[in-house]
Design a protein around this motif. Structure first.
Motif, PDB file in Angstrom:
ATOM      1  N   SER A   1       1.498  -0.681   0.429  1.00  0.00           N
ATOM      2  CA  SER A   1      -0.063  -0.248   0.386  1.00  0.00           C
ATOM      3  C   SER A   1       0.829   1.075  -0.181  1.00  0.00           C
ATOM      4  CB  SER A   1      -0.360  -0.325   1.089  1.00  0.00           C
ATOM      5  OG  SER A   1      -1.630   1.387   1.577  1.00  0.00           O
ATOM      6  N   TYR A   2       0.063   2.598  -0.693  1.00  0.00           N
ATOM      7  CA  TYR A   2       0.623   3.764  -0.512  1.00  0.00           C
ATOM      8  C   TYR A   2       0.550   4.839   1.013  1.00  0.00           C
ATOM      9  CZ  TYR A   2      -3.479   4.711  -2.453  1.00  0.00           C
ATOM     10  OH  TYR A   2      -4.495   5.015  -2.929  1.00  0.00           O
ATOM     11  N   GLU A   3      -0.298   3.954   1.421  1.00  0.00           N
ATOM     12  CA  GLU A   3      -1.154   4.319   2.397  1.00  0.00           C
ATOM     13  C   GLU A   3       0.468   4.860   3.689  1.00  0.00           C
ATOM     14  OE1 GLU A   3      -4.391   5.252   5.594  1.00  0.00           O
ATOM     15  OE2 GLU A   3      -4.069   3.263   4.829  1.00  0.00           O
ATOM     16  N   PRO A   4       1.685   3.671   3.925  1.00  0.00           N
ATOM     17  CA  PRO A   4       2.586   4.999   4.763  1.00  0.00           C
ATOM     18  C   PRO A   4       2.966   5.712   4.400  1.00  0.00           C
ATOM     19  CG  PRO A   4       2.477   2.645   4.518  1.00  0.00           C
ATOM     20  CD  PRO A   4       1.575   2.599   3.938  1.00  0.00           C
TER      21      PRO A   4
ATOM     22  N   MET B   1      -6.115   9.821  -3.711  1.00  0.00           N
ATOM     23  CA  MET B   1      -5.102   9.297  -4.550  1.00  0.00           C
ATOM     24  C   MET B   1      -5.166   7.654  -5.115  1.00  0.00           C
ATOM     25  SD  MET B   1      -3.358  11.887  -3.928  1.00  0.00           S
ATOM     26  CE  MET B   1      -1.737  11.183  -4.587  1.00  0.00           C
ATOM     27  N   ASN B   2      -4.714   8.234  -6.533  1.00  0.00           N
ATOM     28  CA  ASN B   2      -5.060   6.665  -7.013  1.00  0.00           C
ATOM     29  C   ASN B   2      -6.441   6.672  -8.409  1.00  0.00           C
ATOM     30  OD1 ASN B   2      -3.724   3.990  -8.029  1.00  0.00           O
ATOM     31  ND2 ASN B   2      -5.385   3.026  -6.800  1.00  0.00           N
ATOM     32  N   ASN B   3      -7.109   7.584  -7.119  1.00  0.00           N
ATOM     33  CA  ASN B   3      -8.510   7.545  -8.087  1.00  0.00           C
ATOM     34  C   ASN B   3      -9.004   8.749  -7.703  1.00  0.00           C
ATOM     35  OD1 ASN B   3     -10.720   6.884  -9.637  1.00  0.00           O
ATOM     36  ND2 ASN B   3     -11.941   5.995  -7.685  1.00  0.00           N
TER      37      ASN B   3
ATOM     38  N   SER C   1       5.529   7.312  -3.836  1.00  0.00           N
ATOM     39  CA  SER C   1       7.241   8.021  -3.311  1.00  0.00           C
ATOM     40  C   SER C   1       7.328   9.448  -3.220  1.00  0.00           C
ATOM     41  CB  SER C   1       8.498   8.278  -4.911  1.00  0.00           C
ATOM     42  OG  SER C   1       7.735   8.953  -5.417  1.00  0.00           O
ATOM     43  N   ILE C   2       8.378   9.997  -2.310  1.00  0.00           N
ATOM     44  CA  ILE C   2       8.377  11.655  -2.351  1.00  0.00           C
ATOM     45  C   ILE C   2      10.041  12.091  -2.463  1.00  0.00           C
ATOM     46  CG2 ILE C   2       7.942  13.387   0.098  1.00  0.00           C
ATOM     47  CD1 ILE C   2       7.331  11.454   1.311  1.00  0.00           C
TER      48      ILE C   2
ATOM     49  N   LEU D   1       2.900   8.664  -7.451  1.00  0.00           N
ATOM     50  CA  LEU D   1       2.262   7.444  -7.673  1.00  0.00           C
ATOM     51  C   LEU D   1       3.149   6.942  -8.717  1.00  0.00           C
ATOM     52  CD1 LEU D   1      -1.201   6.969  -6.155  1.00  0.00           C
ATOM     53  CD2 LEU D   1       1.001   6.434  -5.286  1.00  0.00           C
ATOM     54  N   ASN D   2       3.443   5.757  -8.918  1.00  0.00           N
ATOM     55  CA  ASN D   2       4.422   4.626 -10.017  1.00  0.00           C
ATOM     56  C   ASN D   2       2.812   4.678 -11.042  1.00  0.00           C
ATOM     57  OD1 ASN D   2       4.396   2.969  -8.936  1.00  0.00           O
ATOM     58  ND2 ASN D   2       6.590   3.427  -9.131  1.00  0.00           N
ATOM     59  N   LYS D   3       3.652   3.598 -11.926  1.00  0.00           N
ATOM     60  CA  LYS D   3       2.679   2.589 -12.429  1.00  0.00           C
ATOM     61  C   LYS D   3       1.815   1.910 -12.059  1.00  0.00           C
ATOM     62  CE  LYS D   3       3.632   4.137 -17.582  1.00  0.00           C
ATOM     63  NZ  LYS D   3       4.614   4.135 -18.130  1.00  0.00           N
TER      64      LYS D   3
END
Length: 133
Positions: A2-5, A82-84, A109-110, A102-104
């Motif tokens: 997950s990208y949440e963290p 985010m993501n949608n 990433s920051i 967000l990448n593909k």
């Protein structure tokens, strides 16, 4: 994963920039495809009784909708976007520009870059003057 963290870390930087008085602007952008929702802008607004709230302006193709929230409420409202449909959140501060991306593969990433703005938002400057932050 997950990208949440990673987004939570990014949001901590948003909070920090407000507390330190370096916040200039926050924007959610870069949509996936042609979406009805185009951008979201987040800015602090002073309250008459003291303190502040965040204004979230959602810009659609045909209208803008503004709502007001605490900083923690704003996180809960913005995270699902985010993501949608958004792939990027851009935090502009007087110290640096911080981008959550967000990448593909939908890995977050920051990225930090040199600052775009030389001064904090007018509301942040007023909050400093009034001792709110």
């Amino acid at each position: 994963m997950s990208y949440e963290p990673v987004f939570a870390l990014f949001w901590e930087r948003v909070k920090q920039s407000i507390q330190e008085g370096t916040y200039a602007k926050l924007t959610l952008a870069k949509t996936i495809g042609d979406t009805e929702l185009k951008n979201m802008y987040i800015r602090p607004v002073l309250l008459e009784e003291g303190g502040y709230t965040l204004s979230i302006i959602a810009r659609y193709k045909t209208e803008e909708i503004e709502s007001f929230h605490t900083i923690d409420e704003a996180y809960a409202i913005l995270f699902p976007y985010m993501n949608n449909p958004f792939m990027t959140a851009l935090l502009f501060t007087t110290e640096n520009d911080i981008t959550f991306k967000l990448n593909k593969k939908r890995v977050g990433s920051i990225i930090e870059q040199a600052p775009t703005f030389k001064s904090a938002s007018d509301v942040i400057i007023e909050m400093k003057d009034k001792g709110i932050i």
